[in-house]
Design an enzyme around this catalytic site. Structure first.
Site, mmCIF file in Angstrom:
data_model
loop_
_atom_site.group_PDB
_atom_site.id
_atom_site.type_symbol
_atom_site.label_atom_id
_atom_site.label_comp_id
_atom_site.label_asym_id
_atom_site.label_seq_id
_atom_site.Cartn_x
_atom_site.Cartn_y
_atom_site.Cartn_z
ATOM 1 N N GLU A 46 -15.924 -17.603 -13.911
ATOM 2 C CA GLU A 46 -16.727 -18.341 -14.533
ATOM 3 C C GLU A 46 -17.912 -18.635 -13.416
ATOM 4 O OE1 GLU A 46 -12.431 -20.089 -15.612
ATOM 5 O OE2 GLU A 46 -13.607 -18.520 -13.770
ATOM 6 N N LEU A 201 4.368 2.957 3.059
ATOM 7 C CA LEU A 201 4.532 2.086 2.193
ATOM 8 C C LEU A 201 3.209 2.191 1.928
ATOM 9 C CD1 LEU A 201 7.545 0.216 2.382
ATOM 10 C CD2 LEU A 201 7.276 2.262 1.101
ATOM 11 N N GLY A 289 16.428 3.702 -2.244
ATOM 12 C CA GLY A 289 16.938 5.203 -3.595
ATOM 13 C C GLY A 289 17.979 4.170 -3.916
ATOM 14 N N LEU A 292 20.081 0.774 -4.047
ATOM 15 C CA LEU A 292 18.952 -0.572 -3.778
ATOM 16 C C LEU A 292 18.613 -0.209 -5.247
ATOM 17 C CD1 LEU A 292 17.245 -2.803 -3.070
ATOM 18 C CD2 LEU A 292 15.873 -1.581 -1.597
#
Length: 355
Positions: A46, A201, A289, A292
């Site tokens: 806004e 990652l 994997g 998990l």
């Protein structure tokens, strides 16, 4: 409102932990200002739209503001947007959806009505909620939206039996996967994947000014100090044991450790989700994997699968996607709802939500 949503999408990689919001100001049937939420601590949509109108020397008084989320009514890193709209003298505010944040939750629209500003809410609400699925999840249930990314062969295998998996999918699918990484607030993996693949990652295939938090589930604090995931900082290790020497070594390597044991001596995954929500994590992108993956699924923490299928077969001895027990009755199956199906390069991308 569709234009406001397109603007909001420009903040896909950058607004976390805030929601992705767009705003369009209209006067006499013409757009006089538009904007979208900037990175945390900077202007909300806004304020950007009002500033844009000011640059155009446009008259805001009496204008209609189309905004994809109810204007905020509380002080955070920035002042409440609702007060800026009131001060500018807008005549009407149309919000796509109510803000699920308990600090707002209808109070922004109420403040506008008290100031004599007409309001409406619900226009393109579904699209607005989809754009902020993680923010809504964190605000309404206290944990992030967990998207589990998998790359597999057509026979559902993610790696050879010896652990080798690079690369099943092609370059286009890998770039696409990085776009999904970039929109996430954090990327989750397990110690097994770190040992097998030594992943970074990080987001590398798309331009982004923000790297997601890296999260490693490592019950016994076995993360090697030479692991690539430690490079560049921004890493949280979730452990089940408080080994002071290992924690100190990881701290020196730039990692933070959260000790969250469950009754079995493993990492308490629901507690980890709550901890990530406390840290402002909206969308959590998991690349892990089979063990998990299965644990996250059993705990009811997976919201969505992002599955890339490569045109190849790896055979029964190869590793699967989920280390789950054998079913003897189809009543125990996990139903899914496919929400998107696309070809990416030579691979197939499937988005599916748990039903």
């Amino acid at each position: 409102m569709a234009q406001a949503l397109r603007l909001a999408h420009r903040g896909l990689y950058s607004t976390t932990p805030n929601p992705r919001v767009g705003c369009v100001l209209v006067q006499g049937g013409a757009v006089i200002g538009e904007g979208y939420t900037q990175p945390a601590g900077q202007n909300h949509a806004e304020i950007e739209a009002l500033a844009d109108a000011g640059r155009r020397r446009a008259q805001v008084r009496g204008a209609t503001a189309y905004v994809t989320l109810e204007p905020c009514s509380h002080y955070g890193l920035t002042p409440p947007c609702v007060e800026a709209l009131v001060a500018a003298g807008v005549g009407r505010v149309v919000a796509a959806m109510q803000d699920p944040n308990p600090l707002v939750a209808g109070q922004g629209l109420e403040r506008l009505r008290e100031a004599g500003i007409a309001t409406a809410c619900g226009l393109m609400a579904r699209e607005a909620a989809e754009l902020n699925v993680g923010f809504v999840a964190r605000m309404t249930r206290g944990r992030p939206w967990l998207r589990l990314k998998l790359a597999a062969s057509l026979d559902g295998k993610t790696a050879l039996n010896n652990g080798r998996s690079q690369w099943l999918t092609g370059a286009a699918a890998r770039r696409d996967g990085h776009r999904w990484r970039a929109r996430a607030c954090a990327i989750l993996t397990g110690i097994g994947t770190v040992r097998d693949d030594d992943p970074r990652l990080s987001v590398r295939e798309v331009d982004t000014d923000r790297q997601p938090l890296k999260v490693v589930v490592d019950s016994r604090l076995e993360l090697p100090l030479s692991a690539q995931v430690l490079n560049g900082g921004g890493i949280l290790v979730a452990a089940a044991q408080a080994d002071a020497a290992k924690i100190e070594a990881l701290n020196r390597a730039g990692a933070e450790v959260a000790v969250l044991p469950d009754a079995r001596g493993k990492v308490d995954l629901p507690a980890l989700m709550q901890e990530l929500a406390r840290r402002g994590i909206n969308e959590l992108h998991a690349e892990a994997g089979a063990k998990l993956n299965a644990s996250l699924l059993r705990e009811g923490l997976v919201d969505e699968l992002l599955l890339y299928l490569a045109p190849m077969l790896l055979g029964d001895a190869a590793r699967g996607m989920f280390d789950l027990p054998e079913l003897t009755d189809l009543a125990g199956r996990q139903p899914l709802k496919i929400t998107d199906l696309a070809r990416v390069g030579d691979d197939i991308r499937i988005l599916a939500r748990l039903a």
